[in-house]
Scaffold this motif. Structure first.
Motif, PDB file in Angstrom:
ATOM      1  N   GLU A 285      74.266  96.243 145.562  1.00 16.31           N
ATOM      2  CA  GLU A 285      74.244  94.968 146.294  1.00 16.31           C
ATOM      3  C   GLU A 285      74.292  93.779 145.340  1.00 16.31           C
ATOM      4  O   GLU A 285      74.929  92.753 145.639  1.00 16.31           O
ATOM      5  N   LYS A 286      73.634  93.903 144.179  1.00 15.39           N
ATOM      6  CA  LYS A 286      73.677  92.812 143.199  1.00 15.39           C
ATOM      7  C   LYS A 286      75.073  92.647 142.604  1.00 15.39           C
ATOM      8  O   LYS A 286      75.486  91.526 142.274  1.00 15.39           O
ATOM      9  N   MET A 287      75.799  93.768 142.463  1.00 17.92           N
ATOM     10  CA  MET A 287      77.140  93.704 141.884  1.00 17.92           C
ATOM     11  C   MET A 287      78.199  93.336 142.913  1.00 17.92           C
ATOM     12  O   MET A 287      79.355  93.089 142.554  1.00 17.92           O
TER      13      MET A 287
ATOM     14  N   ASP B 153      79.533  89.174 147.392  1.00 15.39           N
ATOM     15  CA  ASP B 153      80.179  88.717 148.624  1.00 15.39           C
ATOM     16  C   ASP B 153      80.016  89.723 149.773  1.00 15.39           C
ATOM     17  O   ASP B 153      80.555  89.527 150.862  1.00 15.39           O
ATOM     18  N   HIS B 154      79.287  90.804 149.508  1.00 14.22           N
ATOM     19  CA  HIS B 154      78.987  91.820 150.527  1.00 14.22           C
ATOM     20  C   HIS B 154      80.250  92.363 151.200  1.00 14.22           C
ATOM     21  O   HIS B 154      80.295  92.561 152.418  1.00 14.22           O
ATOM     22  N   SER B 155      81.242  92.626 150.380  1.00 16.14           N
ATOM     23  CA  SER B 155      82.506  93.165 150.903  1.00 16.14           C
ATOM     24  C   SER B 155      82.506  94.688 150.941  1.00 16.14           C
ATOM     25  O   SER B 155      83.484  95.300 151.327  1.00 16.14           O
ATOM     26  N   ASN B 156      81.379  95.274 150.521  1.00 18.82           N
ATOM     27  CA  ASN B 156      81.248  96.740 150.454  1.00 18.82           C
ATOM     28  C   ASN B 156      82.231  97.371 149.472  1.00 18.82           C
ATOM     29  O   ASN B 156      82.641  98.517 149.634  1.00 18.82           O
TER      30      ASN B 156
ATOM     31  N   THR C 273      89.280  99.108 143.584  1.00 14.16           N
ATOM     32  CA  THR C 273      87.896  98.652 143.713  1.00 14.16           C
ATOM     33  C   THR C 273      86.965  99.864 143.653  1.00 14.16           C
ATOM     34  O   THR C 273      87.411 101.004 143.715  1.00 14.16           O
ATOM     35  N   ILE C 274      85.660  99.579 143.553  1.00  8.63           N
ATOM     36  CA  ILE C 274      84.657 100.645 143.520  1.00  8.63           C
ATOM     37  C   ILE C 274      83.822 100.583 144.802  1.00  8.63           C
ATOM     38  O   ILE C 274      83.122  99.594 145.042  1.00  8.63           O
ATOM     39  N   SER C 275      83.935 101.614 145.621  1.00  8.65           N
ATOM     40  CA  SER C 275      83.122 101.704 146.835  1.00  8.65           C
ATOM     41  C   SER C 275      81.735 102.217 146.469  1.00  8.65           C
ATOM     42  O   SER C 275      81.484 102.638 145.333  1.00  8.65           O
ATOM     43  N   PHE C 276      80.824 102.227 147.454  1.00  9.18           N
ATOM     44  CA  PHE C 276      79.471 102.706 147.167  1.00  9.18           C
ATOM     45  C   PHE C 276      79.494 104.178 146.784  1.00  9.18           C
ATOM     46  O   PHE C 276      78.789 104.593 145.851  1.00  9.18           O
ATOM     47  N   ASP C 277      80.291 104.976 147.505  1.00  9.35           N
ATOM     48  CA  ASP C 277      80.372 106.410 147.199  1.00  9.35           C
ATOM     49  C   ASP C 277      80.906 106.643 145.786  1.00  9.35           C
ATOM     50  O   ASP C 277      80.508 107.610 145.115  1.00  9.35           O
ATOM     51  N   GLU C 278      81.786 105.764 145.330  1.00  8.11           N
ATOM     52  CA  GLU C 278      82.319 105.885 143.970  1.00  8.11           C
ATOM     53  C   GLU C 278      81.324 105.354 142.942  1.00  8.11           C
ATOM     54  O   GLU C 278      81.344 105.761 141.784  1.00  8.11           O
ATOM     55  N   PHE C 279      80.456 104.457 143.391  1.00  2.00           N
ATOM     56  CA  PHE C 279      79.475 103.850 142.496  1.00  2.00           C
ATOM     57  C   PHE C 279      78.342 104.820 142.142  1.00  2.00           C
ATOM     58  O   PHE C 279      77.803 104.776 141.029  1.00  2.00           O
TER      59      PHE C 279
END
Length: 248
Positions: A173-175, A178-181, A226-232
């Motif tokens: 969330e910090k990275m 813009d909360h674009s997920n 881009t990096i999604s949450f699952d990729e993060f």
């Protein structure tokens, strides 16, 4: 007219022997070269030197024991530097003053903030008498170190606890301000710059671009840039952001 008899033309045996010797050397060299190349082609290798496993294990154990003694000795020194009255026990005030006066103490006991030190005191004071003996101090730090190592190994195997997931979500969330997920290239660049600067490394556009490209090649599974949450998540478990757990 009487003709002179022809001279007896003898064979120069020395020259002949030299010529033959040179010929044999040339032929031998050609044969040896051919055998060498044939051996390479067939994949022959020299027999590997047998390793005495028991010797290696003994050496590793000796090195580990030496490292453990050095670790304990360094903790002894940290304890003694905090124990101002030299009575072999630490009070809360002594620990607090030690944390204030030296970053070395902070690092040695794994504290980031002063209030972490007070929690450290409460957890390490096993008998609850309000004082820390050297044994309590050293044993608690060693236990925390072992727990940290075990946690890192567990996460490297992909085993995640709910606490781990909460830390990862907070970092994501910090990275993603813009909360674009999704974390974009520009957001990754900002993160890289902040990490590098915190470590005292020089940052420029070239190094940043290379780092972002490397991250995307390795972790951008769907190749959308881009990096999604699952990729993060894998980036935190076995990748460049594994250190986020050090802060907790």
């Amino acid at each position: 007219m009487v003709q002179a008899a022809p001279k007896d033309v003898g064979i120069d045996m020395t020259g002949l022997y030299i010529a033959l010797a040179i010929g044999f050397l040339v032929i031998g060299s050609v044969i040896m070269y051919g055998l060498k190349e044939a051996t390479k082609a067939k994949g022959y290798k020299k027999a590997a030197k047998k390793i005495d496993t028991s010797v290696n294990l003994d050496k590793q154990k000796a090195e580990a024991d030496a490292a453990n003694r050095a670790f304990k000795a360094s903790l002894d020194e940290v304890f003694d530097s905090i124990d101002k009255d030299g009575n072999g026990k630490l009070t809360r005030r002594e620990l607090k003053n030690g944390l204030k006066s030296s970053d070395v103490v902070m690092e040695a006991i794994g504290c980031k903030r002063l209030k972490d030190g007070m929690k450290f005191f409460e957890d390490a004071d096993k008998n609850g008498d309000g004082e820390l003996t050297k044994d309590e101090f050293v044993n608690y730090v060693k236990g925390v170190e072992a727990e940290v190592d075990d946690s890192a190994e567990r996460r490297a195997k992909g085993q995640i606890t709910q606490a781990d997931m909460d830390i990862i979500k907070g970092a994501y969330e910090k990275m993603d301000p813009d909360h674009s997920n999704s974390i974009t290239k520009d957001e990754l660049a900002v993160v890289f710059a902040s990490i590098a600067e915190a470590k005292g490394k020089k940052v420029n556009k070239t190094t940043t671009t290379r780092w972002v490209a490397k991250i995307l090649r390795r972790f951008d599974a769907d190749h959308d840039g881009t990096i999604s949450f699952d990729e993060f998540v894998p980036m935190c478990l076995r990748g460049p952001f594994a250190e986020i757990f050090d802060k907790h």
